[in-house]
Design a protein around this motif. Structure first.
Motif, PDB file in Angstrom:
ATOM      1  N   MET A 278       0.871  -0.992   0.229  1.00  0.00           N
ATOM      2  CA  MET A 278      -0.057  -0.228  -0.472  1.00  0.00           C
ATOM      3  C   MET A 278       0.943   1.137   0.089  1.00  0.00           C
ATOM      4  N   SER A 279      -0.119   2.491  -0.351  1.00  0.00           N
ATOM      5  CA  SER A 279       1.779   3.603  -0.648  1.00  0.00           C
ATOM      6  C   SER A 279       1.043   4.153   0.286  1.00  0.00           C
ATOM      7  N   ASN A 280       2.335   5.295   0.299  1.00  0.00           N
ATOM      8  CA  ASN A 280       1.438   6.106   1.194  1.00  0.00           C
ATOM      9  C   ASN A 280       1.781   7.607   0.850  1.00  0.00           C
ATOM     10  N   THR A 281       1.135   7.676  -1.035  1.00  0.00           N
ATOM     11  CA  THR A 281       0.438   8.568  -1.188  1.00  0.00           C
ATOM     12  C   THR A 281      -0.637   9.165  -0.559  1.00  0.00           C
ATOM     13  N   PRO A 282      -1.130  10.395  -0.826  1.00  0.00           N
ATOM     14  CA  PRO A 282      -2.854  10.377  -0.479  1.00  0.00           C
ATOM     15  C   PRO A 282      -3.548   9.913  -1.234  1.00  0.00           C
ATOM     16  N   LEU A 283      -4.880  10.001  -0.370  1.00  0.00           N
ATOM     17  CA  LEU A 283      -6.156   9.027  -0.924  1.00  0.00           C
ATOM     18  C   LEU A 283      -6.899   9.590  -0.847  1.00  0.00           C
ATOM     19  N   THR A 284      -8.318   9.510  -2.135  1.00  0.00           N
ATOM     20  CA  THR A 284      -8.962  10.141  -1.678  1.00  0.00           C
ATOM     21  C   THR A 284     -10.011   9.302  -1.735  1.00  0.00           C
ATOM     22  N   ILE A 285     -11.571   9.188  -1.003  1.00  0.00           N
ATOM     23  CA  ILE A 285     -12.768   8.409  -1.233  1.00  0.00           C
ATOM     24  C   ILE A 285     -13.722   9.431  -1.113  1.00  0.00           C
ATOM     25  N   VAL A 286     -14.700   8.911  -2.530  1.00  0.00           N
ATOM     26  CA  VAL A 286     -16.172   9.432  -2.500  1.00  0.00           C
ATOM     27  C   VAL A 286     -17.095   7.898  -2.136  1.00  0.00           C
ATOM     28  N   ALA A 287     -17.563   8.320  -1.293  1.00  0.00           N
ATOM     29  CA  ALA A 287     -19.054   6.756  -1.120  1.00  0.00           C
ATOM     30  C   ALA A 287     -19.945   7.835  -1.197  1.00  0.00           C
ATOM     31  N   ILE A 288     -20.726   7.288  -1.945  1.00  0.00           N
ATOM     32  CA  ILE A 288     -22.716   8.143  -2.201  1.00  0.00           C
ATOM     33  C   ILE A 288     -23.318   7.237  -1.364  1.00  0.00           C
ATOM     34  N   THR A 289     -24.043   8.042  -1.017  1.00  0.00           N
ATOM     35  CA  THR A 289     -24.866   6.828  -0.051  1.00  0.00           C
ATOM     36  C   THR A 289     -26.567   7.619  -0.312  1.00  0.00           C
ATOM     37  N   THR A 290     -27.101   6.624  -0.539  1.00  0.00           N
ATOM     38  CA  THR A 290     -28.664   6.919  -0.214  1.00  0.00           C
ATOM     39  C   THR A 290     -29.487   6.012   0.986  1.00  0.00           C
ATOM     40  N   ALA A 291     -30.392   7.056   1.523  1.00  0.00           N
ATOM     41  CA  ALA A 291     -31.108   6.736   2.589  1.00  0.00           C
ATOM     42  C   ALA A 291     -32.522   6.089   2.021  1.00  0.00           C
ATOM     43  N   LYS A 292     -32.615   5.387   2.847  1.00  0.00           N
ATOM     44  CA  LYS A 292     -34.255   5.147   2.352  1.00  0.00           C
ATOM     45  C   LYS A 292     -35.120   5.712   3.075  1.00  0.00           C
ATOM     46  N   PRO A 293     -36.215   5.809   1.892  1.00  0.00           N
ATOM     47  CA  PRO A 293     -37.449   6.682   2.125  1.00  0.00           C
ATOM     48  C   PRO A 293     -37.841   6.816   3.759  1.00  0.00           C
ATOM     49  N   GLY A 294     -37.651   8.141   4.129  1.00  0.00           N
ATOM     50  CA  GLY A 294     -38.207   9.048   5.592  1.00  0.00           C
ATOM     51  C   GLY A 294     -37.171   8.059   6.925  1.00  0.00           C
ATOM     52  N   LYS A 295     -35.736   7.717   5.762  1.00  0.00           N
ATOM     53  CA  LYS A 295     -34.809   7.185   7.102  1.00  0.00           C
ATOM     54  C   LYS A 295     -33.772   8.490   6.633  1.00  0.00           C
ATOM     55  N   GLN A 296     -33.811   9.372   6.204  1.00  0.00           N
ATOM     56  CA  GLN A 296     -33.105  10.443   6.122  1.00  0.00           C
ATOM     57  C   GLN A 296     -32.634  11.004   7.602  1.00  0.00           C
ATOM     58  N   ALA A 297     -33.263  11.946   8.083  1.00  0.00           N
ATOM     59  CA  ALA A 297     -33.068  12.088   9.482  1.00  0.00           C
ATOM     60  C   ALA A 297     -32.390  11.920  10.264  1.00  0.00           C
ATOM     61  N   ALA A 298     -32.348  10.213  10.516  1.00  0.00           N
ATOM     62  CA  ALA A 298     -31.649   9.346  10.664  1.00  0.00           C
ATOM     63  C   ALA A 298     -30.524   9.157  10.414  1.00  0.00           C
ATOM     64  N   LEU A 299     -30.180   8.451   9.622  1.00  0.00           N
ATOM     65  CA  LEU A 299     -29.323   8.725   8.802  1.00  0.00           C
ATOM     66  C   LEU A 299     -27.645   9.663   9.196  1.00  0.00           C
ATOM     67  N   GLY A 300     -28.930  10.617   8.535  1.00  0.00           N
ATOM     68  CA  GLY A 300     -27.542  12.578   8.178  1.00  0.00           C
ATOM     69  C   GLY A 300     -27.463  13.103  10.062  1.00  0.00           C
ATOM     70  N   ALA A 301     -28.147  12.528  10.621  1.00  0.00           N
ATOM     71  CA  ALA A 301     -27.689  12.843  11.926  1.00  0.00           C
ATOM     72  C   ALA A 301     -26.421  11.860  12.988  1.00  0.00           C
ATOM     73  N   ALA A 302     -26.659  10.667  12.187  1.00  0.00           N
ATOM     74  CA  ALA A 302     -25.143   9.998  12.283  1.00  0.00           C
ATOM     75  C   ALA A 302     -23.965   9.820  11.437  1.00  0.00           C
ATOM     76  N   GLN A 303     -24.456   9.819  10.619  1.00  0.00           N
ATOM     77  CA  GLN A 303     -23.482  10.876   8.954  1.00  0.00           C
ATOM     78  C   GLN A 303     -22.956  11.506   9.990  1.00  0.00           C
ATOM     79  N   GLU A 304     -23.873  13.005  10.605  1.00  0.00           N
ATOM     80  CA  GLU A 304     -22.993  14.240  10.813  1.00  0.00           C
ATOM     81  C   GLU A 304     -21.749  13.964  12.183  1.00  0.00           C
ATOM     82  N   LYS A 305     -22.342  13.480  13.148  1.00  0.00           N
ATOM     83  CA  LYS A 305     -21.475  12.282  14.392  1.00  0.00           C
ATOM     84  C   LYS A 305     -20.207  11.821  13.531  1.00  0.00           C
ATOM     85  N   LEU A 306     -20.707  11.330  12.875  1.00  0.00           N
ATOM     86  CA  LEU A 306     -18.974  10.279  12.518  1.00  0.00           C
ATOM     87  C   LEU A 306     -18.186  11.175  11.529  1.00  0.00           C
TER      88      LEU A 306
END
Length: 100
Positions: free
Chosen positions: A1-29
Motif C-alpha cells: 500500500m502506498s503512502n501517497t494521499p488517497l481520496t475517497i468518494v462514498a455515495i450514500t442513499t437513505a431509505k425513504p423516511g430514514k434521511q434524518a436518522a442516517l444524516g444525524a449519524a453521518q454528521e456525528k461520524l
C-alpha cells in the motif's frame, strides 16, 4: 500500500423516511473522524437534486491511515448504531489524482 494521499468518494442513499436518522449519524461520524490521524479532509455533502443522497468526500494522508479509520472506534460506533438499516444504496470509490 502506498503512502501517497488517497481520496475517497462514498455515495450514500437513505431509505425513504430514514434521511434524518442516517444524516444525524453521518454528521456525528464526521465530527469524530476529523480528529483522526491522517485525515486531511472529511466532508459530507447533501445532493441538491435528490434529498436522500449524501456524499462523503475524504482525503487521507495514505491508504494505510484510511484503512485504520475503517477499523477505528468512530467507524465501529457508526456501524454498531444500526445505521446499516437506513441505507438504500452505498457506493465507495478509492481515487488517486491523475491531473490538476
Amino acid at each position: 500500500m502506498s503512502n501517497t494521499p488517497l481520496t475517497i468518494v462514498a455515495i450514500t442513499t437513505a431509505k425513504p423516511g430514514k434521511q434524518a436518522a442516517l444524516g444525524a449519524a453521518q454528521e456525528k461520524l464526521v465530527a469524530e473522524t476529523l480528529a483522526e490521524d491522517g485525515c486531511l479532509r472529511y466532508e459530507l455533502h447533501q445532493s441538491l437534486d435528490e434529498g436522500r443522497v449524501r456524499i462523503f468526500v475524504e482525503t487521507w494522508a495514505s491508504e494505510v491511515q484510511w484503512r485504520a479509520h475503517m477499523q477505528g472506534a468512530a467507524m465501529q460506533r457508526f456501524q454498531a448504531s444500526g445505521v446499516g438499516e437506513y441505507f438504500a444504496d452505498f457506493t465507495l470509490h478509492r481515487l488517486t489524482k491523475v491531473a490538476g
